[in-house]
Structures are given as structure tokens and as C-alpha cells.
Design an enzyme around this catalytic site. Structure first.
Site, mmCIF file in Angstrom:
data_model
loop_
_atom_site.group_PDB
_atom_site.id
_atom_site.type_symbol
_atom_site.label_atom_id
_atom_site.label_comp_id
_atom_site.label_asym_id
_atom_site.label_seq_id
_atom_site.Cartn_x
_atom_site.Cartn_y
_atom_site.Cartn_z
ATOM 1 N N VAL A 47 26.179 -33.807 87.574
ATOM 2 C CA VAL A 47 27.784 -33.289 87.954
ATOM 3 C C VAL A 47 28.686 -34.251 87.387
ATOM 4 C CG1 VAL A 47 26.741 -32.783 89.584
ATOM 5 C CG2 VAL A 47 27.773 -34.657 90.215
ATOM 6 N N ASP A 48 28.166 -35.113 86.245
ATOM 7 C CA ASP A 48 29.414 -35.660 85.840
ATOM 8 C C ASP A 48 30.017 -35.070 84.845
ATOM 9 O OD1 ASP A 48 26.454 -37.960 84.466
ATOM 10 O OD2 ASP A 48 27.560 -35.781 83.722
ATOM 11 N N HIS B 241 24.041 -28.221 89.328
ATOM 12 C CA HIS B 241 24.200 -28.579 90.753
ATOM 13 C C HIS B 241 25.870 -28.778 90.537
ATOM 14 C CE1 HIS B 241 19.692 -30.634 91.289
ATOM 15 N NE2 HIS B 241 19.918 -29.491 91.582
ATOM 16 N N CYS C 211 38.441 -25.146 98.445
ATOM 17 C CA CYS C 211 38.788 -25.130 99.490
ATOM 18 C C CYS C 211 38.229 -24.843 100.805
ATOM 19 C CB CYS C 211 39.742 -24.780 99.657
ATOM 20 S SG CYS C 211 40.968 -24.709 101.062
ATOM 21 N N CYS D 149 46.632 -23.934 100.246
ATOM 22 C CA CYS D 149 46.684 -23.934 102.110
ATOM 23 C C CYS D 149 46.693 -24.852 102.088
ATOM 24 C CB CYS D 149 45.549 -22.589 102.171
ATOM 25 S SG CYS D 149 44.080 -23.646 102.696
ATOM 26 N N GLY E 71 15.180 -37.581 81.431
ATOM 27 C CA GLY E 71 16.077 -38.227 82.513
ATOM 28 C C GLY E 71 16.305 -37.732 83.579
ATOM 29 N N THR E 72 14.964 -36.974 84.133
ATOM 30 C CA THR E 72 14.522 -36.021 85.753
ATOM 31 C C THR E 72 13.655 -36.764 86.309
ATOM 32 O OG1 THR E 72 14.984 -34.457 86.786
ATOM 33 C CG2 THR E 72 14.142 -34.144 85.065
ATOM 34 N N SER E 73 13.430 -37.324 87.525
ATOM 35 C CA SER E 73 12.339 -37.897 88.569
ATOM 36 C C SER E 73 11.234 -36.662 88.781
ATOM 37 C CB SER E 73 13.119 -38.633 89.943
ATOM 38 O OG SER E 73 13.508 -37.141 90.143
HETATM 39 N N1 APR Z 1 16.721 -43.065 80.134
HETATM 40 C C1 APR Z 1 16.073 -41.166 80.612
HETATM 41 N N2 APR Z 1 15.377 -41.551 82.040
HETATM 42 C C2 APR Z 1 15.821 -42.929 82.445
HETATM 43 C C3 APR Z 1 16.640 -43.886 82.400
HETATM 44 C C4 APR Z 1 17.255 -44.020 80.952
HETATM 45 N N3 APR Z 1 18.245 -44.984 80.428
HETATM 46 N N4 APR Z 1 17.370 -44.611 83.531
HETATM 47 C C5 APR Z 1 16.416 -43.791 84.459
HETATM 48 N N5 APR Z 1 15.798 -43.490 83.906
HETATM 49 C C6 APR Z 1 14.476 -41.736 84.853
HETATM 50 C C7 APR Z 1 13.945 -42.589 85.569
HETATM 51 O O1 APR Z 1 13.102 -42.865 85.082
HETATM 52 C C8 APR Z 1 14.244 -41.266 86.898
HETATM 53 O O2 APR Z 1 12.421 -40.734 86.876
HETATM 54 O O3 APR Z 1 16.201 -40.543 85.159
HETATM 55 C C9 APR Z 1 15.334 -40.224 86.756
HETATM 56 C C10 APR Z 1 16.468 -40.482 87.193
HETATM 57 O O4 APR Z 1 16.237 -39.608 88.351
HETATM 58 P P1 APR Z 1 17.134 -39.225 89.784
HETATM 59 O O5 APR Z 1 17.652 -40.524 89.570
HETATM 60 O O6 APR Z 1 15.601 -38.996 90.277
HETATM 61 O O7 APR Z 1 17.479 -37.997 89.642
HETATM 62 P P2 APR Z 1 17.379 -36.672 89.093
HETATM 63 O O8 APR Z 1 15.628 -36.619 88.774
HETATM 64 O O9 APR Z 1 18.433 -36.009 88.222
HETATM 65 O O10 APR Z 1 17.696 -36.321 90.122
HETATM 66 C C11 APR Z 1 17.885 -34.834 91.213
HETATM 67 O O11 APR Z 1 18.740 -34.670 92.899
HETATM 68 O O12 APR Z 1 20.130 -36.463 94.061
HETATM 69 C C12 APR Z 1 20.262 -34.574 93.994
HETATM 70 O O13 APR Z 1 21.334 -33.577 93.233
HETATM 71 C C13 APR Z 1 21.020 -35.133 93.305
HETATM 72 O O14 APR Z 1 20.750 -34.128 90.623
HETATM 73 C C14 APR Z 1 20.313 -34.970 91.163
HETATM 74 C C15 APR Z 1 18.799 -34.427 91.407
#
Ligand code: APR
Length: 233
Positions: free
Chosen positions: A87-88, A103, A111, A135, A172-174
Site C-alpha cells: 500500500v506504500d 490492498h 470518509c 463533511c 517478496g511475498t510470503s
Molecule cells: N527481498 C525480497 N523478499 C524479501 C526481502 C527482500 N529484501 N526481505 C524479506 N523478504 C520476504 C520475506 O522472506 C517474506 O517472505 O518478503 C516476504 C514478506 O512477507 P510478508 O511480510 O508476509 O508480506 P506480504 O507477503 O506482502 O503480506 C501480504 O499481508 O498483512 C497483510 O495486507 C498485508 O499486503 C500484506 C499481506
């Protein structure tokens, strides 16, 4: 060749914006139920806005990472789209135009009384919780909280892109939060090559055709400037 990139908090970690899970993740220090749910906001809008004001302050000081910039550059040369869970707004600040925000966006407010939405970049906010300029009603961050539906148009566009991708990168997503986590699997099932870039393994790793165990910038550099351009596309 359509390339679709799903990004998560990890791509902004290199900009100094904390992730949610994994090492140093936000959710390790805060309970999501206290901060990122409609109930939490109902219960204590001031606490929720203090947290978002703090995150907005962090993000305002952050610069797009090399990874954000690589994607913005490649968008000019390739049929490349970004679907982000973040969301950044850092993809847009890096210059990306083709960005689907699943997201919402931390810089947009909504509002709860009159429903108006607008961007408010004040850092820090003068009053917490902030009031609607139309408002005077209570504003909320225009982001998706746990238990809330994703913006329909963004979700539909994300499904279309995932179905039409020839290469799908998850950066970069878990891969733990749905429906975003479903998109790479939808792409793979419809014939895309699935590439994961993440220093840690995730539930997606076993499904990936290529798993690059590095940070986002290094991984995207390697992928686009050796694997893709090395073979020509
Ligand atoms: N480069 C790439 N990946 C990285 C790095 C990096 N430098 N540092 C950390 N990571 C990985 C971590 O290993 C992890 O798997 O980024 C991932 C971050 O995972 P989350 O913190 O779970 O973020 P995200 O997957 O975007 O979460 C999804 O969860 O809380 C909600 O709405 C929120 O959008 C978010 C959603």
C-alpha cells in the site's frame, strides 16, 4: 511476451519499510487484530490512525528500491504489469504506470460517513483521527483490512493478468494471504512459467519453475539481465 509481477512487502524491505512476517516483521511486534481490522478501527480509531501515521512517516522517508526501479524501467521495454499487495505507492514513485493495487493505498483516505475518497499526503497528520474535508466525518485509511473484501475492479484485473501471463514472478511475498496468494497458482495452471524471488522459502516454492533465493533487487537484476536478456526474449 506478457510478464506479470506480484509483489509483496519484501520488495519494499530494501527501501527500509518493514515487512509483516519473517525477520523483524511488523506482525511480530503488533497483533493484526489490534490494528488492521474494521473492528479495531471501530473500537479505537485513534490507535489505528497512530499506527498508520507512523507507517506513513516511515514510507514518506523511504525511497523506491533498485527492484522498484528495475520494474519501472522494464515496463517501458516489455509487456510487463505489476500486481502489488503493498500500500506504500513505491512502484508508482519509481515510475511504474501499470500497477494494480490489491490492498489499497496508505496515502488515500476514505470518509466513513460520506464515502468520499481522496489522497492525503500530510506527514504527520495534524489531527488524529483525521476528519473528512467534505463533511467533517471520520476518515479511515483506504486500505484493505483483514476480513474485508478486496477492491472488485483490482481483483478482476489481477485475475485477467494472471491468466494471460507467460511469465509470472512472485517477488517478496510470503504467499500466505489470499486471494493474492492464489494468483501465482492461477498463472501456473494456465501455462505460465512461475519464478519466485525471496530470500526465504514460501508455500509457493514447491510450485516455482525457478526459485531465486535472494533479495528483490539482486533477484530481478539476475532474472532480467541474465536469464531473460541472456537468451533474448
Ligand atoms: N527481498 C525480497 N523478499 C524479501 C526481502 C527482500 N529484501 N526481505 C524479506 N523478504 C520476504 C520475506 O522472506 C517474506 O517472505 O518478503 C516476504 C514478506 O512477507 P510478508 O511480510 O508476509 O508480506 P506480504 O507477503 O506482502 O503480506 C501480504 O499481508 O498483512 C497483510 O495486507 C498485508 O499486503 C500484506 C499481506
Amino acid at each position: 511476451m506478457r510478464i506479470v509481477v506480484l509483489t509483496g512487502a519484501g520488495i519494499s524491505a530494501e527501501s527500509g519499510v518493514p515487512t509483516f512476517r519473517g525477520k523483524g516483521g511488523l506482525w511480530r511486534r503488533y497483533d493484526p487484530k489490534d490494528l488492521a481490522t474494521p473492528e479495531a478501527f471501530e473500537r479505537d480509531p485513534k490507535l489505528v490512525w497512530e499506527w498508520y501515521d507512523w507507517r506513513r512517516g516511515l514510507i514518506a522517508k523511504a525511497e523506491p528500491s533498485e527492484a522498484h526501479k528495475i520494474l519501472a524501467k522494464l515496463e517501458k521495454e516489455k509487456d510487463l504489469w505489476v500486481i502489488t499487495q503493498n500500500v506504500d505507492g513505491l512502484h508508482q514513485r519509481a515510475g511504474s504506470k501499470r500497477v494494480v493495487e490489491l490492498h489499497g493505498n496508505i496515502w488515500r483516505v476514505r470518509c466513513v460517513s460520506c464515502g468520499v475518497r481522496y489522497y492525503d499526503h500530510r506527514v504527520p497528520l495534524e489531527e488524529i483521527p483525521p476528519r473528512c474535508k467534505e463533511c467533517g466525518g471520520l476518515l479511515r485509511p483506504d486500505v484493505v483490512w483483514f476480513g474485508e473484501a478486496l477492491p472488485q475492479e483490482a481483483l478482476e484485473r489481477a485475475y485477467e493478468l494472471s491468466l494471460s501471463a507467460e511469465i509470472f514472478l512472485a517477488v517478496g511475498t510470503s504467499a500466505q494471504v489470499y486471494p493474492a496468494a492464489e494468483l501465482p497458482l492461477i498463472a501456473k495452471r494456465s501455462g505460465a512459467k512461475l519464478v519466485e524471488i525471496n530470500p526465504e522459502e514460501t508455500p509457493l516454492t514447491p510450485h516455482a519453475d525457478v526459485s531465486i533465493r535472494t533479495g528483490a533487487s539482486e533477484g530481478l537484476r539476475r532474472f532480467f539481465y541474465t536469464i531473460i536478456d541472456g537468451e533474448g526474449d
